[in-house]
Enzyme design. Structure first.
Site, mmCIF file in Angstrom:
data_model
loop_
_atom_site.group_PDB
_atom_site.id
_atom_site.type_symbol
_atom_site.label_atom_id
_atom_site.label_comp_id
_atom_site.label_asym_id
_atom_site.label_seq_id
_atom_site.Cartn_x
_atom_site.Cartn_y
_atom_site.Cartn_z
ATOM 1 C CG MET A 17 -1.942 -1.129 1.206
ATOM 2 S SD MET A 17 -3.011 -1.154 2.668
ATOM 3 C CE MET A 17 -3.932 0.374 2.462
ATOM 4 C CG HIS A 18 0.574 3.282 2.540
ATOM 5 N ND1 HIS A 18 -0.742 3.620 2.759
ATOM 6 C CD2 HIS A 18 0.906 2.377 3.501
ATOM 7 C CE1 HIS A 18 -1.190 2.949 3.818
ATOM 8 N NE2 HIS A 18 -0.213 2.194 4.272
ATOM 9 C CG ASP A 58 -0.206 -5.123 2.142
ATOM 10 O OD1 ASP A 58 -1.025 -4.358 2.705
ATOM 11 O OD2 ASP A 58 1.027 -4.950 2.216
#
Length: 475
Positions: A77-78, A233
């Protein structure tokens, strides 16, 4: 059959699942992280595509992929993938564990709008501060930004040609109105961005696009099969583990540590450093407490002692009460509950008699106590799981699970052998998108091989150890 593709930080994993949800086969391809400066963490998006091609080629060499009916995506992520108007990558992707935008994150977080609308602290690892950093430090590149994608959504662009994200991953950008499940124009404007630079949004179970015919021929997959929205995830892992209803949760002992609690309500509490994100399922959210070093702490001890992690834990015997040596596992800063990028690890109570076993027990206990802090923050934020599935590589240590169960005061449920991780969850999402089957039909929990209960004889000793652990932290 259904295909799950999980884009991790250290590699891409592809998994083939049949109509009964049995895993037919899987393959992985490694990735490396570039660290051009201290605190930086980058990857080239082209490497993600190359690794996915490699893993699919390995899977195709063993299994016919011509019967695949749907694809699901999960991923780290991110990360920020900045694209120009021609969808060319402007710079290497800035990853979730990159700390360069700490100052920008602090400025955004000081604006109460972000906590009120996104439901979360603006952590340095999130996406929005990365783009603010880019605007300030790489203005020529920032001026070219036509679209920002998250890592797995760059794979989606390659697969389908569509600019699309889904709710669970988008919730980690600091641009999403997490309760309303839509981009926030106010948050975008507050960080110098626009709505037209964002991908479209779908739910994780929805069709986000279809596989491009030319690419399908190359990959050995049927043209036009649906690609599901997928999940970040941890939400994908929850789908794989059947953690999809109010009161269900898991503890994951990977490189980082996570306590994940599913909820049918949006329960933001940003001041606690608890993550409040959308789940991959419509009408569901989840809360997470995250520590940045779980198995990473044990691997660090292994690296300095010259032993493998399994060797460190093999001869510990039955669970013991915390001893003289205590350990703070803040090797890379900490998220929940401290939100302190400058936090650092350390031992306390060392003496001339301290041996390797004492150090190992202290590291395992330190991670267990950090997870207990996460659970306390989750309970204060409204989640109260009564048991947790134990997932991740660290869950192979019986001693560690007993320590965690006792520190948390919760039973841990150990699944039977199998892969219930993010790639499996992605395949399940691909199945739901392709067939229209409901989460209740698909997202069943795994069979449980063992239940590890807290040790009542050690309860007081672990409570005292937790108090000591908390006293060692100083901001």
């Amino acid at each position: 059959m259904y295909l799950g593709i999980d884009l991790g930080t250290s590699g891409v994993k592809v998994m083939l699942m049949d109509e009964t949800q049995a895993v037919v086969g899987s393959a992985t391809a490694a990735l490396t992280v570039s660290r051009p400066r201290p605190g930086w963490s980058e990857q080239a998006p082209a490497d993600w595509i190359a690794a996915t091609r490699q893993a699919l080629a390995e899977l195709r060499a063993r299994h016919d992929l011509g019967g695949v009916r749907g694809v699901g995506l999960s991923g780290q992520m991110h990360g920020a993938v900045a694209l120009d108007a021609a969808d060319a990558v402007i710079r290497p992707a800035i990853l979730w564990n990159d700390a360069r935008s700490a100052a920008q994150a602090a400025r955004l977080d000081a604006d109460p709008l972000f906590g009120a609308v996104s439901g979360n602290i603006v952590f340095p690892g999130f996406t929005a501060p990365k783009l603010v950093w880019m605007a300030e430090e790489e203005p020529e590149g920032f001026a070219r930004v036509a679209r920002v994608l998250l890592p797995k959504d760059y794979l989606r662009l390659w697969l389908t040609g569509d600019h699309t994200a889904e709710m669970s991953d988008a919730a980690g950008t600091s641009w999403l109105d997490t309760g309303a499940r839509q981009w926030s124009d106010a948050l975008l404007a507050a960080s110098g961005m626009r709505r037209d630079q964002m991908p479209d949004l779908v739910e994780g179970t929805e069709v986000s696009g279809r596989l491009r015919p030319a690419l399908a021929a190359e990959l050995g997959l049927p043209a036009g099969i649906p690609v599901a929205g997928g999940a970040g995830d941890n939400a994908a892992t929850a789908i794989g583990a059947g953690t999809v209803a109010e009161g269900q949760g898991f503890v994951s002992l990977g490189t980082s540590g996570v306590i994940f609690a599913a909820t049918d309500r949006y329960l933001p509490r940003p001041e606690s450093a608890v993550h409040a994100f959308c789940h991959a399922l419509p009408g569901m959210w989840h809360q997470m407490g995250v520590i940045l070093s779980a198995s990473a702490a044990l691997e660090w001890l292994a690296s300095v002692t010259g032993a493998r992690p399994a060797e460190l834990t093999a001869d510990l015997g039955p669970l013991q009460p915390p001893g003289e040596v205590a350990f703070l596992p803040y090797l890379s800063g900490e998220r929940t509950p401290h939100n302190d990028a400058a936090a650092r690890g350390g031992f306390a109570g060392l003496s001339a008699s301290t041996d390797r076993a004492a150090l190992t027990r202290a590291v395992l206990e330190g991670v267990a106590f950090a997870l207990a802090d996460c659970l306390a923050a989750l309970r204060a934020a409204g989640s109260d799981p009564q048991a947790l599935l134990a997932l991740g590589g660290g869950a192979r240590s019986d001693y560690w699970l007993r320590a965690i169960a006792t520190a948390l005061g919760l039973p841990l449920l150990v699944p039977q052998d199998g892969d219930f991780g993010a790639a499996f969850g992605a395949a399940r999402l691909g199945m739901m998108a392709a067939t229209g089957t409901t989460p209740a039909e698909i997202c069943t929990p795994p069979r449980i091989a063992a239940e590890i209960a807290p040790d009542p004889a050690l309860r007081d000793g672990f409570a005292a150890g937790l108090d000591r652990f908390r006293g060692l932290y100083r901001r």
